[in-house]
Structure formats: C-alpha cells, structure tokens
Scaffold this active site. Structure first.
Site, short mmCIF file in Angstrom:
data_model
loop_
_atom_site.label_atom_id
_atom_site.label_comp_id
_atom_site.label_asym_id
_atom_site.label_seq_id
_atom_site.Cartn_x
_atom_site.Cartn_y
_atom_site.Cartn_z
N CYS A 171 4.56 -36.96 -40.37
CA CYS A 171 4.80 -36.15 -39.18
C CYS A 171 5.44 -34.84 -39.69
CB CYS A 171 5.67 -36.87 -38.15
SG CYS A 171 7.29 -37.42 -38.74
N GLU A 172 6.22 -34.18 -38.88
CA GLU A 172 6.74 -32.88 -39.32
C GLU A 172 7.65 -33.02 -40.53
OE1 GLU A 172 8.82 -28.83 -37.46
OE2 GLU A 172 8.60 -30.62 -36.21
#
Length: 259
Positions: A171-172
C-alpha cells in the site's frame, strides 16, 4: 452332739458349694479358651485374606502403572513423529521460498530491489492494496488493485494444492492496508490447509510501500504517486473509507451468523 453334727453338715455344704463353683469356673475358662481359639482362627483367616487382597491390589497397581507407561510411550512416539513431520514441512517451506526476505513479526518483507529482480517472472502476482484513486494515479507495472471490495477466496483460492505463485502486497507505506490483507490471506490459507501447510508459501509484503518504491524505481511504475491524504482527493477518500466501514460491518455480520 447336735452342734458337732450341725458343723459337719455345714462343712459338707460349703465343700459342695466350692466344688460346684470350681466346676463353673472351669467351664467358663473352657468356653473362653474355645472362643479365643475360634476368634484367633478367624483373625488369622482375616489377616491372611487382607494380605491376599493387599497383594492383589499392589499387583493391579503395578499393572496399571505399566499400562500407563506403555500408553505414555506411545504418546511420546506419536508426538515425536508429529514434531518431526512439522519440522520437515517447515524446512521444506523455507527451502521453497523464492525471494530474499526479512522476517519480522511473522511477516515476510522484501525490499524494492528484490521486487525489481523478480518483476518479469510469470509466477509473480503484485497486489496494490491502496484506494482506487491512488491506484489510478500510479502503480507498479503489472499490479492489480486489491481493494476492500475484492473477494480474496475468489481471487486467490480457486487453485488446488500448493501454488508456486509469488504474491507481493503493498500500500502507500505497507503499514496498514496491505498488512491487513497479508493477515487476511494468511488466515484464509491456514483455514483451508492442515497446519503448517500453505497454498501461498511465497507471500510477501513490500517494505516501505509504494512511496519508497516510486522514489527509487519510478521507471518500473505506470503513472505517478498520489498520496492517500492528497487534498485534491478528499471526497474520494471519504467515500472509500465509508465503503470500507460498511463492508467490514457486513463481513462481521456474516461471521456472527456463521457461529
């Protein structure tokens, strides 16, 4: 003369009384002796019977102990075999791991460089666990958007037996969303296999997520990098978070019905 006769008669009566008393005493002693002999025999029989019972009890106790020891030996053999089999499978799993990784809190982390070396592998599946607007803004080449609405069973567990696929999640920052998906996949995998077997042994989390990967390897990305908290996408973020909450509530409701 009368007195003499009277004394003689009295003496005779006394002697008779003494004789009767002696006979009575002898009979009493005989009865007592007979009782003692009878009681003594009964006591000896009782003691002997108690000794036999005690010996039988001790024998049964020894037999029970031996039986328990045999059962314990069988359990130990079974447990040793189980431990041996588990260690063998775990060793095989370690040998089957295809990427260099760092193990932390039972999570297999890989860095961006390792992913780049593997990115052309036909067995590689990359899942981007960010929200849709982030994914559309930019992502690692070949990545699939695995958001909160994706059915993991349909996505990953239609295969039979162990898969040779290499699954990488990010994810980020690889701190929350992809980490949750990592544990969901592993939990589902455990529920479908007998421990410690796994369908996806090669399951990894990209260390530091898309933010660092894009910084170091942007030429392996399509598009660019949009932060989750970018002010331009505030409305999309709110919608994604609302959908995420609703889906979690539905899943929890289904689980409560299944119990």
């Amino acid at each position: 003369m009368d007195i003499f006769l009277k004394n003689l008669l009295m003496k005779s009566l006394v002697n008779q009384a003494e004789s009767k008393l002696l006979i009575l005493k002898q009979n009493d002693f005989k009865e007592i002796n007979d009782d003692c002999q009878t009681n003594g025999l009964c006591c000896r029989k009782k003691i002997k019977r108690e000794q036999v019972d005690e010996n039988q009890y001790c024998l049964e106790g020894v037999q029970r102990i031996k039986q328990q020891e045999e059962e314990q030996k069988e359990q130990d053999v079974g447990m040793n075999k189980y431990i041996y089999d588990m260690n063998k499978i775990l060793k095989e799993q370690q040998e089957d791991l295809l990427l260099e990784y760092r193990l932390e809190n039972s999570i297999q982390y890989i860095d961006g460089e390792t992913l780049v070396k593997t990115i052309k592998s036909p067995d590689l599946i990359i899942y981007d666990c960010r929200y849709q607007y982030e994914f559309q803004g930019g992502h690692i080449k070949g990545a699939i958007n695995l958001n909160h609405s994706t059915n993991l069973f349909d996505e990953l567990f239609c295969v039979q037996g162990q898969s040779k696929k290499i699954v990488v999640l990010y994810c980020e920052f690889s701190i929350k969303r992809s980490l949750e998906k990592y544990f969901e996949i592993r939990k589902l995998d455990r529920s479908m296999n007998q421990y410690p077997k796994l369908t996806y042994n090669n399951l990894y989390l990209l260390s530091d997520g898309y933010s660092k990967f894009y910084q170091n390897f942007s030429h392996f990305c399509n598009g660019f990098y949009i932060s989750m908290n970018d002010p331009q996408y505030e409305q999309q973020l709110d919608q994604e978070q609302q959908r995420r909450i609703i889906l979690k509530q539905k899943n929890n409701y289904r689980k409560s019905l299944a119990v």
